[in-house]
Design a protein around this motif. Structure first.
Motif, mmCIF file in Angstrom:
data_model
loop_
_atom_site.group_PDB
_atom_site.id
_atom_site.type_symbol
_atom_site.label_atom_id
_atom_site.label_comp_id
_atom_site.label_asym_id
_atom_site.label_seq_id
_atom_site.Cartn_x
_atom_site.Cartn_y
_atom_site.Cartn_z
ATOM 1 N N VAL A 8 0.869 -1.174 0.000
ATOM 2 C CA VAL A 8 0.000 0.000 0.000
ATOM 3 C C VAL A 8 0.911 1.231 0.000
ATOM 4 C CG1 VAL A 8 -1.781 1.286 1.243
ATOM 5 C CG2 VAL A 8 -1.828 -1.224 1.234
ATOM 6 N N VAL A 9 0.759 2.093 -1.009
ATOM 7 C CA VAL A 9 1.609 3.286 -1.103
ATOM 8 C C VAL A 9 0.848 4.574 -0.791
ATOM 9 C CG1 VAL A 9 3.245 2.214 -2.700
ATOM 10 C CG2 VAL A 9 1.301 3.536 -3.613
ATOM 11 N N TYR A 10 -0.483 4.490 -0.774
ATOM 12 C CA TYR A 10 -1.300 5.662 -0.449
ATOM 13 C C TYR A 10 -2.633 5.162 0.078
ATOM 14 C CZ TYR A 10 -3.222 10.368 -0.740
ATOM 15 O OH TYR A 10 -3.761 11.596 -0.420
ATOM 16 N N GLU A 11 -3.114 5.817 1.131
ATOM 17 C CA GLU A 11 -4.428 5.456 1.662
ATOM 18 C C GLU A 11 -5.052 6.681 2.293
ATOM 19 O OE1 GLU A 11 -6.624 1.907 4.078
ATOM 20 O OE2 GLU A 11 -4.462 2.119 4.311
ATOM 21 N N SER A 12 -6.344 6.830 2.081
ATOM 22 C CA SER A 12 -7.064 7.945 2.678
ATOM 23 C C SER A 12 -8.513 7.547 2.937
ATOM 24 C CB SER A 12 -7.006 9.176 1.773
ATOM 25 O OG SER A 12 -7.751 8.965 0.607
ATOM 26 N N GLU A 13 -9.176 8.404 3.708
ATOM 27 C CA GLU A 13 -10.578 8.190 4.038
ATOM 28 C C GLU A 13 -11.386 9.376 3.514
ATOM 29 O OE1 GLU A 13 -13.446 7.671 7.943
ATOM 30 O OE2 GLU A 13 -11.346 7.060 8.059
ATOM 31 N N VAL A 14 -12.528 9.071 2.897
ATOM 32 C CA VAL A 14 -13.416 10.104 2.363
ATOM 33 C C VAL A 14 -14.049 10.870 3.526
ATOM 34 C CG1 VAL A 14 -15.535 10.527 1.044
ATOM 35 C CG2 VAL A 14 -13.868 8.805 0.252
ATOM 36 N N THR A 15 -13.945 12.202 3.474
ATOM 37 C CA THR A 15 -14.512 13.055 4.524
ATOM 38 C C THR A 15 -15.736 13.823 4.048
ATOM 39 O OG1 THR A 15 -13.012 14.866 3.947
ATOM 40 C CG2 THR A 15 -12.284 13.340 5.687
ATOM 41 N N GLN A 16 -15.887 13.981 2.726
ATOM 42 C CA GLN A 16 -17.033 14.722 2.181
ATOM 43 C C GLN A 16 -17.174 14.381 0.703
ATOM 44 O OE1 GLN A 16 -16.913 18.928 3.056
ATOM 45 N NE2 GLN A 16 -18.230 19.435 1.348
ATOM 46 N N VAL A 17 -18.411 14.325 0.211
ATOM 47 C CA VAL A 17 -18.687 14.086 -1.204
ATOM 48 C C VAL A 17 -19.523 15.253 -1.706
ATOM 49 C CG1 VAL A 17 -19.732 12.539 -2.899
ATOM 50 C CG2 VAL A 17 -18.596 11.592 -0.876
ATOM 51 N N GLY A 18 -18.984 15.984 -2.676
ATOM 52 C CA GLY A 18 -19.659 17.159 -3.205
ATOM 53 C C GLY A 18 -20.934 16.825 -3.955
ATOM 54 N N VAL A 107 -8.085 4.611 -16.064
ATOM 55 C CA VAL A 107 -8.474 3.240 -15.762
ATOM 56 C C VAL A 107 -9.415 2.780 -16.875
ATOM 57 C CG1 VAL A 107 -8.168 3.523 -13.265
ATOM 58 C CG2 VAL A 107 -10.413 3.941 -14.285
ATOM 59 N N ARG A 108 -9.807 1.507 -16.816
ATOM 60 C CA ARG A 108 -10.684 0.947 -17.847
ATOM 61 C C ARG A 108 -11.971 1.760 -17.990
ATOM 62 N NH1 ARG A 108 -14.606 -0.641 -14.768
ATOM 63 N NH2 ARG A 108 -14.310 -1.824 -12.878
ATOM 64 N N VAL A 109 -12.561 1.653 -19.152
ATOM 65 C CA VAL A 109 -13.861 2.266 -19.379
ATOM 66 C C VAL A 109 -14.888 1.502 -18.551
ATOM 67 C CG1 VAL A 109 -15.663 2.708 -21.093
ATOM 68 C CG2 VAL A 109 -13.259 3.017 -21.702
ATOM 69 N N GLY A 110 -15.711 2.221 -17.832
ATOM 70 C CA GLY A 110 -16.731 1.592 -17.011
ATOM 71 C C GLY A 110 -17.222 2.556 -15.957
ATOM 72 N N ASP A 111 -18.121 2.072 -15.134
ATOM 73 C CA ASP A 111 -18.704 2.906 -14.093
ATOM 74 C C ASP A 111 -17.721 3.094 -12.943
ATOM 75 O OD1 ASP A 111 -21.078 3.125 -15.499
ATOM 76 O OD2 ASP A 111 -21.971 1.385 -14.505
ATOM 77 N N LEU A 112 -17.623 4.323 -12.482
ATOM 78 C CA LEU A 112 -16.878 4.636 -11.268
ATOM 79 C C LEU A 112 -17.878 4.711 -10.116
ATOM 80 C CD1 LEU A 112 -14.500 7.398 -12.679
ATOM 81 C CD2 LEU A 112 -13.907 5.036 -12.098
ATOM 82 N N PRO A 113 -17.466 4.342 -8.922
ATOM 83 C CA PRO A 113 -18.417 4.294 -7.802
ATOM 84 C C PRO A 113 -18.708 5.672 -7.214
ATOM 85 C CG PRO A 113 -16.257 3.690 -7.025
ATOM 86 C CD PRO A 113 -16.139 3.862 -8.518
ATOM 87 N N LEU A 114 -19.924 5.827 -6.721
ATOM 88 C CA LEU A 114 -20.274 7.005 -5.935
ATOM 89 C C LEU A 114 -19.844 6.708 -4.504
ATOM 90 C CD1 LEU A 114 -21.554 9.782 -5.658
ATOM 91 C CD2 LEU A 114 -23.761 8.649 -5.321
ATOM 92 N N LEU A 115 -18.892 7.450 -4.024
ATOM 93 C CA LEU A 115 -18.343 7.209 -2.687
ATOM 94 C C LEU A 115 -19.189 7.861 -1.614
ATOM 95 C CD1 LEU A 115 -14.604 7.746 -3.592
ATOM 96 C CD2 LEU A 115 -15.761 5.587 -3.151
ATOM 97 N N ARG A 116 -18.992 7.386 -0.389
ATOM 98 C CA ARG A 116 -19.674 7.943 0.779
ATOM 99 C C ARG A 116 -18.630 8.312 1.826
ATOM 100 N NH1 ARG A 116 -23.792 3.011 1.572
ATOM 101 N NH2 ARG A 116 -24.124 2.765 -0.634
ATOM 102 N N VAL A 117 -19.002 9.200 2.713
ATOM 103 C CA VAL A 117 -18.124 9.550 3.825
ATOM 104 C C VAL A 117 -17.768 8.268 4.576
ATOM 105 C CG1 VAL A 117 -17.985 10.800 6.023
ATOM 106 C CG2 VAL A 117 -19.025 11.887 4.011
ATOM 107 N N GLY A 118 -16.494 8.102 4.863
ATOM 108 C CA GLY A 118 -16.009 6.913 5.552
ATOM 109 C C GLY A 118 -15.424 5.865 4.624
ATOM 110 N N ASP A 119 -15.744 5.938 3.311
ATOM 111 C CA ASP A 119 -15.133 5.015 2.351
ATOM 112 C C ASP A 119 -13.637 5.295 2.270
ATOM 113 O OD1 ASP A 119 -17.485 3.716 1.687
ATOM 114 O OD2 ASP A 119 -17.797 4.825 -0.187
ATOM 115 N N HIS A 120 -12.900 4.322 1.755
ATOM 116 C CA HIS A 120 -11.453 4.468 1.631
ATOM 117 C C HIS A 120 -11.034 4.542 0.174
ATOM 118 C CE1 HIS A 120 -10.262 3.962 5.846
ATOM 119 N NE2 HIS A 120 -11.411 3.308 5.918
ATOM 120 N N PHE A 121 -9.928 5.253 -0.034
ATOM 121 C CA PHE A 121 -9.259 5.349 -1.323
ATOM 122 C C PHE A 121 -7.844 4.847 -1.068
ATOM 123 C CE2 PHE A 121 -6.416 8.130 -3.880
ATOM 124 C CZ PHE A 121 -6.658 7.540 -5.096
#
Length: 134
Positions: A8-18, A107-121
């Protein structure tokens, strides 16, 4: 290191989704910014707080965005600095193997997810990739 030998070279937590993030998803674009970003960018961005900042993505890395895993196909030349300094990343589901813009992560063509607060990247690097960023 993960069970598969990836690092793992980078990790974060979602704090807000516009409020406009979902509209951008329809165009294959997911924009990340660190929580300290200008307020004008909050509506169109996923804000996040990094917990690990060792490196930015490279082609061949895996991005875990919420519960979705995506292989990185191409990375623009300013992506690493933007992510490590600003928490900024433009994730594009365009299938390109050469980035169109210097800040693109493709990244590949396709749907990207709608993230929520608390999700990880998270960015993981396969175990056979030991070279250091220069």
């Amino acid at each position: 290191m993960t069970a598969s030998g990836a690092t793992v070279v980078y990790e974060s937590e979602v704090t807000q989704v516009g409020g406009q993030v979902e509209a951008f998803l329809g165009h294959g674009l997911l924009i990340f910014f660190g929580a300290q970003s200008p307020v004008e960018l909050h509506d169109m961005s996923v804000l996040h707080k990094a917990t690990l900042e060792d490196d930015g993505p490279r082609a061949g890395d895996l991005l875990q965005v919420g519960s979705t895993e995506l292989e990185v196909l191409a990375v623009g030349p300013v992506v690493r600095d933007n992510l490590l300094n600003l928490g900024h990343l433009d994730l594009k589901a365009d299938g390109r193997t050469e980035p169109n813009l210097p800040g693109d992560v493709c990244v590949r063509v396709g749907d990207l997810p709608l993230l929520r607060v608390g999700d990880h990247f998270r960015i993981t690097r396969p175990g056979n990739s030991r070279e250091q960023h220069t």
